[in-house]
Design a protein around this motif. Sequence first.
Motif: not given
Length: 226
Positions: A58-60, A85-91, A93-100, A121-129
């Motif tokens: 929530m800080e970044f 945590v990932r879902e809270q981020g999406l709600a 407008g933030r993303t949680v990614v595993v960089a390593a 990136g947010p998954e809502s733009a994916a066209p394949d289900g």
Amino acid sequence: MIAFWPRGLDRSPAPAGRAHVVAAVTDGSGARATVTVCGHITGLDSEALNDTLVSALMEFREGLSLDLSEVSYCDTAGLRMLLDVREQGLAAGRTVVVAAAGRFMRRLLETTGTAELFTTGPESAAPDGTPLASAVRTALLRAGFPLTGRPGVPGFLHVRPEGDAVDVFWRTGDDRLSARAADRVLGDAVTGALTRSGLRIEGRSAIGVRVGGPAPHSPRPTESTD
């Protein structure tokens, strides 16, 4: 409900070594923070780790990049916490990614089919289900079902996007009457978990179900034209 457990998770003891999880923001110089997590992520540690991650999230404004290369063990409760945590981020407008990720975490994310959920990136733009597949995987993991990215592995559920729907299927490797009864019980449990998450079941077979998206709202009454 029949209990199925992922190999190497709840049934195996945490390996010797650093038992307590430690998390810290190791790079907060931009709009996205890098959070490094070390140790074992278990149900006993997940509440404190959740608080740390959500506070940083929530800080970044862009979200978090997780460095899990020093995580040597994670159980199902820990994985569910990361998904929450990932879902809270999406709600927000933030993303949680595993960089390593280290060997254990890479195997865990790949085996459970959740690695793609922690990509950029947010998954809502994916066209394949993919968005629907993400919702299905999250619902099943929260209900305690083990997932795999490889189809046909006995004892695991496989989630596969199929056009506008998503198929969830499993394989017992046995055609005995007792196995077929177990398949029916498992099918009831999977259907119940998906339905409780607001997803719509389009069809069901002996070893699988088809999910068609959120359950529709009740139609509004047609107004009279008289």
